[in-house]
Design an enzyme around this catalytic site. Structure first.
Site, PDB file in Angstrom:
ATOM      1  CG  ASP A  16      -2.053  -0.967   1.142  1.00  0.00           C
ATOM      2  OD1 ASP A  16      -2.271  -1.519   0.049  1.00  0.00           O
ATOM      3  OD2 ASP A  16      -2.738  -1.178   2.164  1.00  0.00           O
ATOM      4  CE  LYS A  43     -10.456  -4.966  -1.630  1.00  0.00           C
ATOM      5  NZ  LYS A  43     -10.435  -3.800  -0.748  1.00  0.00           N
ATOM      6  CG  ASP A 249      -6.280   5.304   6.927  1.00  0.00           C
ATOM      7  OD1 ASP A 249      -7.121   4.930   6.096  1.00  0.00           O
ATOM      8  OD2 ASP A 249      -5.054   5.213   6.744  1.00  0.00           O
ATOM      9  CG  ASP A 255      -9.342  -6.083   3.857  1.00  0.00           C
ATOM     10  OD1 ASP A 255     -10.283  -6.597   3.220  1.00  0.00           O
ATOM     11  OD2 ASP A 255      -8.530  -5.290   3.354  1.00  0.00           O
TER      12      ASP A 255
HETATM   13  O1  RIB Z   1      -9.162  -3.331   1.648  1.00  0.00           O
HETATM   14  C1  RIB Z   1      -8.032  -2.504   1.696  1.00  0.00           C
HETATM   15  C2  RIB Z   1      -6.988  -3.011   0.758  1.00  0.00           C
HETATM   16  O2  RIB Z   1      -7.480  -2.929  -0.553  1.00  0.00           O
HETATM   17  C3  RIB Z   1      -5.723  -2.235   0.777  1.00  0.00           C
HETATM   18  O3  RIB Z   1      -4.787  -2.768   1.655  1.00  0.00           O
HETATM   19  C4  RIB Z   1      -5.281  -2.278  -0.678  1.00  0.00           C
HETATM   20  O4  RIB Z   1      -4.086  -2.997  -0.831  1.00  0.00           O
HETATM   21  C5  RIB Z   1      -6.405  -2.923  -1.441  1.00  0.00           C
HETATM   22  O5  RIB Z   1      -6.130  -4.230  -1.734  1.00  0.00           O
END
Ligand code: RIB
Length: 308
Positions: A16, A43, A249, A255
């Site tokens: 990220d 995710k 944030d 996730d």
């Molecule tokens: O759900 C968040 C994730 O979505 C982030 O970490 C990014 O990498 C995308 O996959």
């Protein structure tokens, strides 16, 4: 290699690249952003890390890139006590996600899948031992759809429950739904699958019920600060209240929910308890910056009332 696998996550890993912005640029405009952070995401990897930080024995089936991000991602799994016997190195660069987080905590994400595209159905057959040993398998949609479909078929063959997070929203083959035990969409994914509105709780309930009619056993809708909704056949919908927290944030909150739910489910908790705890864990994750960085390592219990 861990002996017992509570949670097997089959899915993506991504690096990220997060810019915190006051506002997004218009076409042709350059705007200065106050700060930037890099962190581990994707995710699938996020869900694995969340479950592991809560104490589950977790294994990950994923494909990292043949670059430094791939090396670092593999090391991050090890640092988070995740079994890497199913972590392959692909022939292309690691997945990356440029992310823009606004001052109210809302995010916008672009994903470049990179090596995640190399997680093919054949890989699952090579790693069948991991699949057979799992108490529960968790899937999302940042890897090729044929891989998810194969995973669902194998899970059914070996009688292993499936938690399916249809994120990001893609066309989901509806004929796989009867084999899914727990489908966990957010509201926009629910709309993408059902083409039904979800602007009120009543509408969300109706859309979730439509999914039951496609054959899913349980639908759990994550609704951000409005909490979560669980629907199963023959029962009133269960609504778990949102947590009143200051969102800094929200990246990776869904996730966090899925990974925490998988942990509590594998531990044998009731579905209601697993949803309440997952909802609380996701709320904690929005209070600090970053994706995996914002996932606490211990069980913080913030229980809330449940409404039928
Ligand atoms: O759900 C968040 C994730 O979505 C982030 O970490 C990014 O990498 C995308 O996959």
């Amino acid at each position: 290699m861990i002996k017992d696998i509570d949670v097997l996550v089959i899915g993506s890993n991504v690096m990220d690249l997060i810019s915190y912005v006051d506002r997004l640029p218009h076409k042709g405009e350059t705007v200065e952003a106050p700060s930037f952070e890099m962190g581990f995401g994707g995710k699938g990897a996020n869900q694995a890390v969340a479950a592991s930080r809560l104490g589950a024995q977790v294994a990950m089936l994923t494909c990292v890139g043949n670059d430094n991000f791939g090396v670092e991602t593999r090391a991050n799994f090890v640092a988070n006590h995740i079994d890497i016997s199913g972590v392959l190195t692909g022939h292309q660069s690691n997945g990356v996600a440029p992310i823009f987080v606004e001052s109210n905590g809302d995010n916008r994400i672009l994903v470049v899948q990179g090596a995640n595209t190399e997680l093919t159905p054949e890989v699952l057959l090579d790693k069948i031992d991991l699949i057979k040993r799992a108490k529960v398998i968790v899937l999302q949609q940042e890897v090729p759809m044929p891989t998810n479909i194969k995973a669902i078929h194998l899970a059914k063959k070996y009688n292993i429950p499936i938690i399916y997070n249809p994120a990001p929203a893609h066309k989901l083959p509806l004929d796989v739904l009867p084999a899914v035990d727990y489908l966990i969409p957010n509201e926009s994914e629910l709309t993408a699958i059902t083409k039904m509105p979800v602007s009120t709780v009543q509408e969300t309930k109706a859309a979730a019920r439509r999914l039951l009619s496609f054959g899913v056993a349980n639908v759990i809708v994550t609704m951000g600060d409005r909490g979560a909704l669980w629907i199963t056949a023959g029962q009133e919908a269960t609504l778990v209240d949102g947590q009143d927290v200051n969102a800094i944030d929200t990246t990776g909150a869904g996730d966090a929910f899925v990974g925490a739910f998988a942990h509590y489910f594998a531990r044998g908790e009731s579905l209601e308890t697993a949803i309440i705890q997952a909802n609380a864990y996701a709320a904690l994750s929005v209070m600090t910056r970053g994706t995996q960085k914002s996932y606490p390592s211990v069980s913080h219990h913030m229980t809330k009332e449940v409404h039928a």
